[in-house]
Design an enzyme around this catalytic site. Structure first.
Site, PDB file in Angstrom:
ATOM      1  N   LYS A  73       0.854  -1.191   0.000  1.00 53.57           N
ATOM      2  CA  LYS A  73       0.000   0.000   0.000  1.00 53.57           C
ATOM      3  C   LYS A  73       0.888   1.239   0.000  1.00 53.57           C
ATOM      4  CE  LYS A  73      -3.859   1.868   2.787  1.00 53.57           C
ATOM      5  NZ  LYS A  73      -4.671   1.646   3.998  1.00 53.57           N
ATOM      6  N   SER A 148      -9.550   1.645   3.060  1.00 52.04           N
ATOM      7  CA  SER A 148      -8.733   2.386   2.130  1.00 52.04           C
ATOM      8  C   SER A 148      -7.697   1.541   1.391  1.00 52.04           C
ATOM      9  CB  SER A 148      -8.013   3.499   2.876  1.00 52.04           C
ATOM     10  OG  SER A 148      -7.154   2.949   3.863  1.00 52.04           O
ATOM     11  N   SER A 172      -9.596  -0.667   7.306  1.00 46.22           N
ATOM     12  CA  SER A 172      -9.064  -0.538   5.942  1.00 46.22           C
ATOM     13  C   SER A 172      -8.363  -1.750   5.365  1.00 46.22           C
ATOM     14  CB  SER A 172      -8.106   0.648   5.869  1.00 46.22           C
ATOM     15  OG  SER A 172      -8.845   1.809   5.655  1.00 46.22           O
TER      16      SER A 172
HETATM   17  N1  GLN Z   1     -12.838   3.725   6.388  1.00 40.83           N
HETATM   18  C1  GLN Z   1     -12.315   4.177   7.633  1.00 40.83           C
HETATM   19  C2  GLN Z   1     -12.048   5.651   7.598  1.00 40.83           C
HETATM   20  O1  GLN Z   1     -12.306   6.263   6.603  1.00 40.83           O
HETATM   21  C3  GLN Z   1     -11.097   3.391   7.994  1.00 40.83           C
HETATM   22  C4  GLN Z   1      -9.862   3.870   7.378  1.00 40.83           C
HETATM   23  C5  GLN Z   1      -8.681   3.058   7.705  1.00 40.83           C
HETATM   24  O2  GLN Z   1      -8.790   2.028   8.364  1.00 40.83           O
HETATM   25  N2  GLN Z   1      -7.525   3.542   7.296  1.00 40.83           N
HETATM   26  O3  GLN Z   1     -11.601   6.212   8.557  1.00 40.83           O
END
Ligand code: GLN
Length: 480
Positions: A73, A148, A172
């Protein structure tokens, strides 16, 4: 899958160079449509692959991960290569050092194919917040891959790498794994070093593997876990070989099923049915299913959306147009700016909408007068949520439920309504708030509009008890 590739390499049925070229071939063919990768390191990867092939030819012993191509990532630093975190602020920025996880994987002779797409600074649930591109779900390209770590999950699902690394602050790793039909593990907070991970919310962030199988997740975890003098929160000694804990035996294991995770209203019926089927399978395998209640889960999302933006507002302060990445001060037309204007204008120009929203929310929650009302209160609820897990884990070994309330949704479906997007994380944020490990595994799929959309099942475990977590996931995976 990693073990099989390893065997093939060792038996010289295939070379790492061939394997790596094959993956680049797959990327060339599929990625123009999927858009999982932000950049590729062809020369670097092939060079490493050849070096591994040489070791094998010389009869040297190689690690399980040696010569096996993976994706990372793009919020983790790989020295000498670009790292964008999905943001325009860091366009053209080159990582000056290796993240600890990268250093560890380099020691194992891993082959890095490239860096994968993500929501800007890992803020989002669909990769639609990436400043560069929206990744498509390989199962149905009109749908999001989740986020994400959507790029990593899509790359694994579309066979554009053998495994990938993701990061998980509120879901994420697990939610995109669920949407793409792969395995995603968020380790216990403190098991894997965060050094070299571009911070989103430091008390919640963890790096973990996204893989095809539970065994692969265990193999990668074994290699990336362990203490680090560059990250004081990485505390657990690195002596467990997680893949050796996979017996597939879950007889008498106590699995808690929280009634709050199946409440009417939020949960899609397709998801609900598949998870309920899986619960029955666990029972058949001899596990004891225990009804539990986690009433404070109802406050988890609200707590997360105070604590996370507060930490975001602090962590993103460093992107000020002076210290890192792009700056408005470098533009000819802006020559006579004073420092404060460089800060304001650089942040205004290069940060995206969601990043700005969270910086503002967090700054507000931390401001004098509101701190007690929001931030301090959220921290108190965080303690309550943690306590609730502590108490529940006296009665059960694991907690089981859905990873996400819905199947992969359509691209554009939730972009206009941030609150709806935030609801994607309703079952995942609690594990980050409490710091416990959690894994999403494919549990089945539902046929929608002629496409099979995967459903993820989430297991949550006790602090640092990845053994039990992975073993149960392995057992369920084998049975399904
Ligand atoms: N979707 C969640 C957010 O927008 C989690 C993001 C993540 O785990 N980096 O905060």
């Amino acid at each position: 899958m990693i073990k099989e590739l390893h065997e093939k390499l060792v038996n010289q049925e295939i070379t790492s160079e061939q394997l790596t070229s094959d993956y680049f071939g797959a990327i060339e063919k599929k990625d123009p449509k999927i858009e999982a990768y932000l950049n590729l390191n062809k020369e670097f990867a092939l060079g490493k692959a050849r070096a591994v092939d040489k070791k094998i030819k010389n009869g040297e012993e190689i690690s399980l991960l040696a010569g096996i191509p993976c994706a990372v990532k793009d919020n983790m630093c790989l020295e000498g290569l670009p790292v964008t975190a999905g943001s325009k602020v860091l366009e053209n920025y080159t990582a000056p050092y290796d993240a600890t996880v990268i250093k560890k994987l380099k020691k194992e002779d891993a082959v890095f194919l490239g860096k994968t797409n993500l929501d800007e600074f890992a803020m989002g649930s669909s990769t639609e917040n990436s400043a560069y591109q929206t990744t498509k779900n390989p199962r149905d390209p009109s749908r999001v891959p989740g986020g994400s770590s959507g790029g990593s999950a899509a790359a694994v699902a579309a066979d554009m790498c053998a495994y990938a690394l993701g990061s998980d602050t509120g879901g994420s790793i697990r939610q995109p794994a669920s949407f793409c039909g792969v395995v995603g593990l968020k380790p216990t907070y403190g098991l894997v070093s965060r050094y070299g991970l571009i911070a989103m919310a430091s008390s919640l962030d963890q790096i973990g593997p996204i893989t095809k199988t539970v065994e692969d997740a265990a193999i990668v975890l074994t290699k990336i876990a362990g203490p680090d003098r560059n990250d004081a929160t990485a505390v657990k000694s690195a002596d467990t070989i997680y893949e050796n804990c996979l017996t597939g035996e879950i007889k008498n294991l106590r699995i808690g099923v929280p009634k709050e995770y199946f409440a009417e209203g939020g949960l899609d019926s397709e998801v609900k049915n598949i998870i309920e089927e899986s619960i029955k399978k666990c029972e058949k395998m001899g596990a004891e299913i225990v009804d539990v209640s986690l009433p404070n889960s109802d406050f988890a999302l609200a707590t997360y959306y105070i604590i996370m933006p507060s930490e975001v507002s602090s962590n993103l302060a460093r992107f000020d147009g002076i210290r890192f990445g792009q700056s408005i001060g470098e533009e000819k037309s802006e020559e006579n700016l004073v420092l404060k204007d460089i800060y304001f204008k650089s942040r205004a120009k290069y940060l995206g909408k969601e990043a700005k929203r969270r910086i503002m929310l967090g700054t507000y929650a931390l401001s004098a007068g509101y701190y007690d009302q929001y931030y301090k209160k959220a921290q108190k609820v965080r303690s309550l949520i943690r306590k609730e897990f502590e108490e529940t884990f006296r009665r059960v070994d694991l907690i089981l439920g859905p990873t996400a309330p819905t199947l992969a949704f359509k691209i554009g479906e939730k972009t206009e309504n941030p609150l709806e997007m935030y609801l994607s994380d309703i079952y995942t944020v609690t594990a980050n708030i409490a710091g416990i490990p959690a894994i999403s595994i494919p549990a089945g799929s539902a046929r929608i509009e002629g496409k099979d959309l995967p459903v993820g099942l989430q297991l949550m475990g006790k602090w640092f008890d990845e053994e039990t977590l992975l073993n149960c996931a392995y057992a369920i995976g084998k049975k399904l």
